[in-house]
Design an enzyme around this catalytic site. Structure first.
Site, mmCIF file in Angstrom:
data_model
loop_
_atom_site.group_PDB
_atom_site.id
_atom_site.type_symbol
_atom_site.label_atom_id
_atom_site.label_comp_id
_atom_site.label_asym_id
_atom_site.label_seq_id
_atom_site.Cartn_x
_atom_site.Cartn_y
_atom_site.Cartn_z
ATOM 1 C CG MET A 31 -1.889 -1.239 1.071
ATOM 2 S SD MET A 31 -3.632 -0.867 2.118
ATOM 3 C CE MET A 31 -2.891 -0.747 3.677
ATOM 4 N N GLY A 37 11.304 -2.940 4.989
ATOM 5 C CA GLY A 37 10.593 -4.187 4.999
ATOM 6 C C GLY A 37 10.079 -4.654 3.692
ATOM 7 C CG HIS A 38 6.959 -2.170 1.911
ATOM 8 N ND1 HIS A 38 7.144 -0.902 2.564
ATOM 9 C CD2 HIS A 38 5.721 -2.719 1.749
ATOM 10 C CE1 HIS A 38 5.709 -0.995 3.176
ATOM 11 N NE2 HIS A 38 4.977 -1.887 2.642
ATOM 12 C CD GLN A 62 -5.885 -3.651 2.600
ATOM 13 O OE1 GLN A 62 -5.747 -4.072 1.612
ATOM 14 N NE2 GLN A 62 -5.174 -4.022 3.700
ATOM 15 C CE LYS A 150 4.338 -4.728 11.540
ATOM 16 N NZ LYS A 150 3.116 -4.092 10.793
ATOM 17 C CD GLN A 154 -1.719 -8.853 4.367
ATOM 18 O OE1 GLN A 154 -2.809 -8.106 4.520
ATOM 19 N NE2 GLN A 154 -0.724 -8.339 3.977
HETATM 20 O O1 PAF Z 1 -0.205 -5.678 3.667
HETATM 21 C C1 PAF Z 1 -0.463 -4.855 2.832
HETATM 22 O O2 PAF Z 1 0.147 -3.728 2.608
HETATM 23 C C2 PAF Z 1 -2.026 -4.871 2.067
HETATM 24 O O3 PAF Z 1 -2.736 -5.538 3.206
HETATM 25 C C3 PAF Z 1 -1.822 -5.649 0.928
HETATM 26 C C4 PAF Z 1 -1.679 -7.218 0.905
HETATM 27 C C5 PAF Z 1 -1.076 -4.795 0.108
HETATM 28 C C6 PAF Z 1 -3.300 -5.692 0.316
HETATM 29 O O4 PAF Z 1 -3.881 -4.401 0.070
#
Ligand code: PAF
EC number: 6.3.2.1
Length: 279
Positions: A31, A37-38, A62, A150, A154
């Site tokens: 997002m 981390g990303h 979400q 993390k 999910q």
């Molecule tokens: O973890 C996230 O940043 C979000 O939940 C994702 C997986 C990109 C879905 O919008």
């Protein structure tokens, strides 16, 4: 140079070309407000795929809280510079209308593992995650998708619906990246004040100490209650959950007879933090 693509049709054409040349495509769904981390996910994708797409989409479906959605940090120029430096091929940043066009009427909903923990405190959250991830897998046609541990629950939810719906993508979980003081990296951390930022690493330290007490034989419930008291004492508020769950199926774990994960969600000032560790 990382190419920015906003239209699903344009992305499909690009990916079709890669696939005609036999390339394996990896995707990192995010997002935005990218941090190390990303970038560690982008690096894993780079190592394990021929072409890498990072998606940046702040998914309204979400968020169960309008102000959380509004306050969610956004900085596309900075994200693009970081992705460029990591050699990412495409930044896919669709608008809300591209993802949810007029008349959009489908929800992907996973039962069972979505109900406790985040699901209990963020109604509808996992429907939003599962729906958008299904769409992103369809739009990117990636063969591999990289998610951080993390967001442990999910990761389980994504693995579940991909298996259940036979979606042809392999889900790869990657370890949580932490600051030097132990705080799990999160886009929300930028919203912590200096004092809160100094307190935030206590969460990980308290969880580690509780885990080692459990391993040394302290009853699970006592260790969790003592940890909660320490967190409140340190300045955290509204502990939504601090629980031990089985790795398989996320069921409550009364003891350490099965592989378990400790998971927490709580507030520090106006920021909601989550973390989890293996026990
Ligand atoms: O973890 C996230 O940043 C979000 O939940 C994702 C997986 C990109 C879905 O919008």
């Amino acid at each position: 140079m990382t190419e920015v693509i906003r239209s699903a049709d344009e992305l499909r054409e690009k990916v079709a070309g890669w696939k005609r040349s036999g390339m394996l495509v990896g995707v990192v769904p995010t997002m935005g407000a990218l941090h190390d981390g990303h970038l560690s996910l982008a690096r894993a994708a780079r190592e394990q795929s021929d072409r890498v797409i990072v998606t940046v989409f702040v998914n309204p479906m979400q968020f169960n809280n309008a102000s959380d959605l509004e306050k969610y940090p956004r900085d596309e120029a900075h994200d693009l510079a970081l992705l460029d430096s990591e050699g990412v091929d495409v930044l896919f940043a669709p608008g809300v209308d591209e993802v949810y066009p007029d008349g959009f009427a489908t929800t992907v909903s996973v039962s069972g593992i979505t109900e406790p923990l985040e699901g209990a405190f963020r109604p509808g959250h996992f429907d939003g995650v599962a729906t958008v991830c299904s769409k992103l897998f369809g739009m990117t046609q990636a063969g591999r998708a990289f998610f951080g541990e993390k967001d442990w629950q999910q990761l389980q939810v994504v693995q579940r619906f991909v298996r259940d719906l036979n979606i042809p993508v392999r889900i790869i979980g990657c370890p949580t990246i932490r600051e030097e003081d132990g705080l799990a990296m999160s886009s929300r951390n930028v919203r912590l004040s200096a004092t809160e930022r100094a307190t935030a690493p206590v969460l990980h330290a308290v969880m580690q100490a509780a885990a080692s007490d459990m391993r040394a034989g302290k009853p699970v419930q006592t260790a969790l209650m003592d940890a909660q008291a320490e967190l409140l004492e340190a300045g955290f508020r509204d502990i939504e959950y601090l629980e031990l769950r089985t790795v398989e199926g996320l069921r409550p774990a009364p003891d350490l007879s099965q592989p378990a994960r400790m998971l927490a969600a709580l507030w520090l000032g106006d920021v909601r933090l989550i973390d989890n560790i293996a026990v």
